[in-house]
Enzyme design. Structure first.
Site, PDB file in Angstrom:
ATOM      1  N   ASP A  33       0.833  -1.207   0.000  1.00  0.00           N
ATOM      2  CA  ASP A  33       0.000   0.000   0.000  1.00  0.00           C
ATOM      3  C   ASP A  33       0.867   1.256   0.000  1.00  0.00           C
ATOM      4  O   ASP A  33       2.001   1.240   0.470  1.00  0.00           O
ATOM      5  CB  ASP A  33      -0.928  -0.027   1.225  1.00  0.00           C
ATOM      6  CG  ASP A  33      -2.132   0.899   1.063  1.00  0.00           C
ATOM      7  OD1 ASP A  33      -2.399   1.357  -0.063  1.00  0.00           O
ATOM      8  OD2 ASP A  33      -2.810   1.163   2.080  1.00  0.00           O
ATOM      9  N   ASN A  81     -10.713  -2.613  -6.249  1.00  0.00           N
ATOM     10  CA  ASN A  81      -9.896  -1.590  -6.922  1.00  0.00           C
ATOM     11  C   ASN A  81     -10.462  -1.148  -8.281  1.00  0.00           C
ATOM     12  O   ASN A  81     -10.027  -0.136  -8.836  1.00  0.00           O
ATOM     13  CB  ASN A  81      -8.436  -2.037  -7.068  1.00  0.00           C
ATOM     14  CG  ASN A  81      -7.649  -2.010  -5.771  1.00  0.00           C
ATOM     15  OD1 ASN A  81      -6.777  -2.843  -5.537  1.00  0.00           O
ATOM     16  ND2 ASN A  81      -7.927  -1.052  -4.891  1.00  0.00           N
TER      17      ASN A  81
HETATM   18  C1  IPE Z   1      -5.547  -2.819  -0.678  1.00  0.00           C
HETATM   19  O1  IPE Z   1      -5.197  -1.486  -0.749  1.00  0.00           O
HETATM   20  C2  IPE Z   1      -5.431  -3.462  -2.035  1.00  0.00           C
HETATM   21  C3  IPE Z   1      -4.092  -3.645  -2.546  1.00  0.00           C
HETATM   22  C4  IPE Z   1      -2.970  -3.359  -1.920  1.00  0.00           C
HETATM   23  C5  IPE Z   1      -3.998  -4.233  -3.851  1.00  0.00           C
HETATM   24  P1  IPE Z   1      -6.273  -0.321  -0.982  1.00  0.00           P
HETATM   25  O2  IPE Z   1      -5.480   0.920  -1.021  1.00  0.00           O
HETATM   26  O3  IPE Z   1      -7.117  -0.647  -2.129  1.00  0.00           O
HETATM   27  O4  IPE Z   1      -7.137  -0.435   0.350  1.00  0.00           O
HETATM   28  P2  IPE Z   1      -8.066   0.646   1.057  1.00  0.00           P
HETATM   29  O5  IPE Z   1      -9.026   1.147   0.031  1.00  0.00           O
HETATM   30  O6  IPE Z   1      -7.185   1.727   1.579  1.00  0.00           O
HETATM   31  O7  IPE Z   1      -8.726  -0.111   2.171  1.00  0.00           O
HETATM   32  C1  IPE Z   2      -1.301   0.277  -3.487  1.00  0.00           C
HETATM   33  O1  IPE Z   2      -1.133   1.657  -3.457  1.00  0.00           O
HETATM   34  C2  IPE Z   2      -1.508  -0.257  -4.884  1.00  0.00           C
HETATM   35  C3  IPE Z   2      -2.882  -0.711  -5.168  1.00  0.00           C
HETATM   36  C4  IPE Z   2      -3.873  -0.716  -4.346  1.00  0.00           C
HETATM   37  C5  IPE Z   2      -3.137  -1.196  -6.500  1.00  0.00           C
HETATM   38  P1  IPE Z   2      -2.367   2.658  -3.503  1.00  0.00           P
HETATM   39  O2  IPE Z   2      -2.664   2.965  -4.916  1.00  0.00           O
HETATM   40  O3  IPE Z   2      -3.504   2.128  -2.711  1.00  0.00           O
HETATM   41  O4  IPE Z   2      -1.739   3.919  -2.777  1.00  0.00           O
HETATM   42  P2  IPE Z   2      -2.454   4.902  -1.762  1.00  0.00           P
HETATM   43  O5  IPE Z   2      -3.012   4.043  -0.657  1.00  0.00           O
HETATM   44  O6  IPE Z   2      -3.516   5.613  -2.537  1.00  0.00           O
HETATM   45  O7  IPE Z   2      -1.357   5.791  -1.284  1.00  0.00           O
HETATM   46 MG    MG Z   3      -4.099   2.314  -0.785  1.00  0.00          MG
END
Ligand code: IPE
Ligand code: IPE
Ligand code: MG
Length: 259
Positions: A33, A81
């Site tokens: 994340d 996502n």
């Molecule tokens: C979880 O991260 C999914 C992945 C790392 C692929 P998200 O960024 O989607 O999760 P939330 O929305 O903060 O819970």
């Molecule tokens: C994790 O990083 C990657 C995926 C969930 C695909 P994020 O895209 O969720 O990054 P933040 O949480 O918005 O910083």
């Molecule tokens: Mg995230």
């Protein structure tokens, strides 16, 4: 002996730490994340964070394999996502194509086998092809399993498993009382990992302390390590810090003794 320099988050003090090679978690799962926040901090578009995050995957896969991890599961794209802007989703769908086209030779060299769990039939054709090619190219590798969760959701996984079991009951080849924890585990997307299905260590980067629908069944007794680092900044030392934290825990599984 694996030793690394660890910096105390509060005091900034640097100390040399030694990992116990006999207690490396066999299955490490990571909720990668913070790509977006990493990019935003640098005034870059979010996709720049995803691109850098892909490079981190390469570094961390090699580091985990060298440390003796047997299964490394990486949460790359959740069933939720798809709610993101189309341009970002499209970019995320192209990443596996880039990743595997540049990294498969390294995977083979490191004896790493690729596995994917998730609803891959819903991915664009080019993404499915890249994933399938990587699985085929590494199918004879006998070292670490690099397991990507792609269009994966923990609840959806359980629903699918329940549907499969219900069909077997309806067809008359399974008695409801024969459904036990082992049978449910076998029907999940980690079922083919045998004894290694359940993560020993679950890491989430970027400071969020939630599961976001990741491996709900399998983490029943996993050790959770939450780290402040954004995923693009994660490296071998960060992984070693997480494993060190894991090694300080006392796993009791409901009993009274450690392990
Ligand atoms: C979880 O991260 C999914 C992945 C790392 C692929 P998200 O960024 O989607 O999760 P939330 O929305 O903060 O819970
Ligand atoms: C994790 O990083 C990657 C995926 C969930 C695909 P994020 O895209 O969720 O990054 P933040 O949480 O918005 O910083
Ligand atoms: Mg995230």
């Amino acid at each position: 002996m694996f030793s690394f320099l660890s910096k105390d988050q509060q005091t900034g003090e640097v100390a040399e730490r030694q990992l116990d090679e006999s207690n490396i978690p066999a299955h490490v799962a990571i909720i990668m994340d913070g790509n977006g926040r990493w990019a935003q901090q640098r005034h870059l578009p979010r996709i720049a964070g995803h691109k850098q995050g892909m490079n981190t995957v390469k570094t961390v896969a090699k580091a985990a394999s060298q440390l003796g991890v047997k299964v490394l599961t990486l949460y790359a794209f959740s069933t939720e996502n798809w709610k993101r802007p189309t341009a970002e989703v499209n970019y995320l769908m192209k990443l596996p194509v880039d990743f595997f086209s540049t990294f498969v030779p390294d995977l083979v060299k490191n004896n790493i086998r690729v596995k994917v769990m998730g609803y891959t039939d819903k991915l664009p054709a080019a993404t499915q092809q890249a994933v399938q090619d990587a699985i085929t190219a590494t199918q004879d590798c006998t070292g670490m399993v690099l397991n990507f969760a792609l269009n994966y959701g923990g609840r959806a996984e359980i629903v699918t498993a329940m549907q499969q079991l219900a069909q077997r009951v309806q067809a008359g080849d399974l008695a409801p009382e024969a459904i036990d924890e082992a049978l449910i585990s076998q029907h999940l997307m980690t079922g083919d990992l045998g004894d290694l299905q359940d993560p020993d260590l679950l890491i989430r980067t970027s400071g969020e302390e939630r599961l976001s629908n990741f491996m709900l069944w399998q983490v029943a007794y996993s050790e959770f390590v939450f780290m402040a680092d954004h995923w693009p900044d994660f490296d071998q030392t960060t992984l070693e810090r997480a494993i060190y934290a894991y090694q300080q825990r006392h796993r009791r599984f409901g009993g009274l003794t450690n392990k």
